[in-house]
Design a protein around this motif. Structure first.
Motif, PDB file in Angstrom:
ATOM      1  N   ARG A 132       0.623  -1.309   0.271  1.00  0.00           N
ATOM      2  CA  ARG A 132      -0.052   0.108   0.136  1.00  0.00           C
ATOM      3  C   ARG A 132       0.982   1.216   0.224  1.00  0.00           C
ATOM      4  N   VAL A 133       0.583   1.828  -0.929  1.00  0.00           N
ATOM      5  CA  VAL A 133       1.145   3.332  -0.624  1.00  0.00           C
ATOM      6  C   VAL A 133       0.252   4.088  -0.327  1.00  0.00           C
ATOM      7  N   VAL A 134       0.534   4.531   1.314  1.00  0.00           N
ATOM      8  CA  VAL A 134       0.416   5.771   1.708  1.00  0.00           C
ATOM      9  C   VAL A 134       0.325   7.317   1.903  1.00  0.00           C
ATOM     10  N   VAL A 135       2.045   7.839   0.936  1.00  0.00           N
ATOM     11  CA  VAL A 135       2.384   8.795   0.522  1.00  0.00           C
ATOM     12  C   VAL A 135       3.245   8.226  -0.374  1.00  0.00           C
ATOM     13  N   ASP A 136       2.098   9.289  -1.714  1.00  0.00           N
ATOM     14  CA  ASP A 136       2.203   9.579  -3.300  1.00  0.00           C
ATOM     15  C   ASP A 136       2.968  10.290  -4.457  1.00  0.00           C
ATOM     16  N   HIS A 137       4.083  10.336  -3.757  1.00  0.00           N
ATOM     17  CA  HIS A 137       5.212  11.443  -4.848  1.00  0.00           C
ATOM     18  C   HIS A 137       4.762  12.987  -4.243  1.00  0.00           C
ATOM     19  N   GLY A 168      -0.638  24.888   7.761  1.00  0.00           N
ATOM     20  CA  GLY A 168      -1.743  23.147   8.013  1.00  0.00           C
ATOM     21  C   GLY A 168      -1.222  21.996   7.226  1.00  0.00           C
ATOM     22  N   PHE A 169      -1.850  21.029   7.585  1.00  0.00           N
ATOM     23  CA  PHE A 169      -1.436  20.088   6.613  1.00  0.00           C
ATOM     24  C   PHE A 169      -2.691  19.442   7.191  1.00  0.00           C
ATOM     25  N   LEU A 170      -3.816  18.853   6.338  1.00  0.00           N
ATOM     26  CA  LEU A 170      -5.172  18.708   6.082  1.00  0.00           C
ATOM     27  C   LEU A 170      -5.677  17.372   5.054  1.00  0.00           C
ATOM     28  N   GLY A 171      -6.384  16.573   6.265  1.00  0.00           N
ATOM     29  CA  GLY A 171      -6.819  15.257   5.634  1.00  0.00           C
ATOM     30  C   GLY A 171      -7.348  15.089   6.516  1.00  0.00           C
ATOM     31  N   PRO A 172      -8.190  13.439   5.414  1.00  0.00           N
ATOM     32  CA  PRO A 172      -9.143  12.617   6.913  1.00  0.00           C
ATOM     33  C   PRO A 172      -7.833  12.033   6.989  1.00  0.00           C
ATOM     34  N   ASN A 173      -8.231  11.152   8.491  1.00  0.00           N
ATOM     35  CA  ASN A 173      -7.585   9.863   8.961  1.00  0.00           C
ATOM     36  C   ASN A 173      -7.820   8.824   7.986  1.00  0.00           C
ATOM     37  N   GLY A 174      -6.439   8.759   7.942  1.00  0.00           N
ATOM     38  CA  GLY A 174      -5.599   7.792   7.283  1.00  0.00           C
ATOM     39  C   GLY A 174      -5.091   8.311   5.498  1.00  0.00           C
ATOM     40  N   SER A 175      -4.961   9.723   5.838  1.00  0.00           N
ATOM     41  CA  SER A 175      -4.597  10.330   4.394  1.00  0.00           C
ATOM     42  C   SER A 175      -2.754  10.282   4.188  1.00  0.00           C
ATOM     43  N   GLY A 176      -2.086   9.784   5.273  1.00  0.00           N
ATOM     44  CA  GLY A 176      -0.302  10.615   5.042  1.00  0.00           C
ATOM     45  C   GLY A 176      -0.032  11.514   5.379  1.00  0.00           C
ATOM     46  N   LYS A 177      -0.041  11.942   6.567  1.00  0.00           N
ATOM     47  CA  LYS A 177      -0.588  12.799   7.475  1.00  0.00           C
ATOM     48  C   LYS A 177       1.143  13.331   8.408  1.00  0.00           C
ATOM     49  N   THR A 178       0.486  11.756   9.061  1.00  0.00           N
ATOM     50  CA  THR A 178       1.087  11.374  10.638  1.00  0.00           C
ATOM     51  C   THR A 178       3.096  11.006   9.676  1.00  0.00           C
ATOM     52  N   THR A 179       2.342  10.032   8.812  1.00  0.00           N
ATOM     53  CA  THR A 179       3.650   9.367   8.092  1.00  0.00           C
ATOM     54  C   THR A 179       4.824  11.085   7.387  1.00  0.00           C
TER      55      THR A 179
END
Length: 318
Positions: free
Chosen positions: A22-27, A39-50
């Motif tokens: 699974r690609v969790v952060v994509d380029h 600000g760094f926004l996105g739904p849960n599982g979007s790759g923010k923490t990674t």
């Protein structure tokens, strides 16, 4: 000097991270100028923490390059860690130590010069001095948040990374927290903050929104809203749940979301909204065009985003 021309404290390109197939952060690309609240926004599982963990040297990207505070994110991770303050989603200090003891411990870890003086100054700066001998475990959520921020600042970082820092705290504590953040940015500290709250997003100088590892939009609040090309109408009246259900099935409608006693109905054109409303078999509805909010834009963007859960990378085994 424009934001694009300002020196970048974070400048990364093509960041990619995989967990299994699974690609969790994509380029992913990001450029954050010095002294900005980003600000760094996105739904849960979007790759923010990674992404945040790759920026501060806790994770090595599978692909991509860049710098953080002038250090190479691949080869100089140890140097990045020394000059960054990272506040995680969960309280990570020792609950059986006092506020002052926790700050003294963190100051020892970073080998802070004149440690007792620095602890006293940090206590004063964050309004913790009167509670310095209180156990961290006995603090409310708002005070724990303030202590965590103080611990991030004790070593004078150049970059502050905040991963959903206000989750679970009351509105007054959130406002005080953001007052501190703006004061820090005014003094030259660069802040990257992930959040789910739209009112907090609007306090940032610039925004980046990702979903399922992919960049969807970036810019100031005004630029993000304008760039979405969204037409939004407010609809009020009876049977709004049934109205919303019908509108979500209408051609050309990108999102329908309840806001108090109204629905916000968004589409790419005025004609699409009018046609959808005209086809409704309901009486007593009142509708009018409104300026789309940041939340309207993000809801619409999420409708278009593709969930990458279970996706495999090219050439990988299924």
């Amino acid at each position: 000097m424009t934001a694009a021309a300002e020196p970048a404290l974070i400048d990364v390109h093509g960041l990619t991270k995989r967990y299994g197939n699974r690609v969790v952060v994509d380029h992913f690309d990001m450029r954050v100028p010095k002294g900005r609240i980003y600000g760094f926004l996105g739904p849960n599982g979007s790759g923010k923490t990674t992404t945040i963990r790759m920026l501060c040297g806790l994770l090595t990207p599978d692909a991509g390059e860049g710098t953080c505070m002038g250090y190479n994110i691949r080869t100089q991770a140890a140097l990045i860690k020394r000059e960054v303050g990272y506040m995680t989603q969960r309280f990570g200090l020792y609950e059986d130590l006092t506020i002052a003891e926790n700050l003294d411990f963190i100051a020892r870890v970073y080998a802070v010069d004149q440690r007792p003086r620095k602890v006293r100054e940090t206590l004063e700066r964050l309004g913790l001095a009167t509670r310095h001998d209180q156990l961290a475990g006995a603090l409310s959520g708002g005070w724990k948040q303030r202590l965590a921020l103080a611990a991030c600042l004790i070593h004078n970082p150049r970059l502050l990374l905040l991963d959903e820092p206000t989750a679970g705290v009351d509105p007054a504590a959130r406002r005080e927290f953001w007052d501190h953040i703006h004061e820090l940015a005014a003094d030259g500290l660069t802040v990257l903050v992930s959040t789910h709250y739209m009112d907090e997003a609007e306090r940032c100088h610039e925004l980046t929104y990702i979903a399922y590892g992919k960049l969807l939009t970036r810019g100031t609040v005004a630029e993000v809203i304008a760039g979405a090309g969204l037409i939004t109408w407010a609809v009020s009246g009876p049977d709004l749940i049934a109205v919303a259900h019908r509108l979500r099935q209408a051609a050309g409608i990108r999102s329908v979301a309840p806001f108090g006693t109204t629905l916000h109905v968004s589409a790419a054109s005025t004609a699409a909204v009018r046609d959808a409303l005209a086809a409704l078999p309901f009486e007593g509805l009142v509708s009018e065009p409104i300026t789309p909010s940041l939340e309207d834009v993000f809801i619409a963007l999420m409708q278009d985003a593709k969930d990458n859960y279970g996706e495999t990378t090219p050439g990988a085994a299924a």
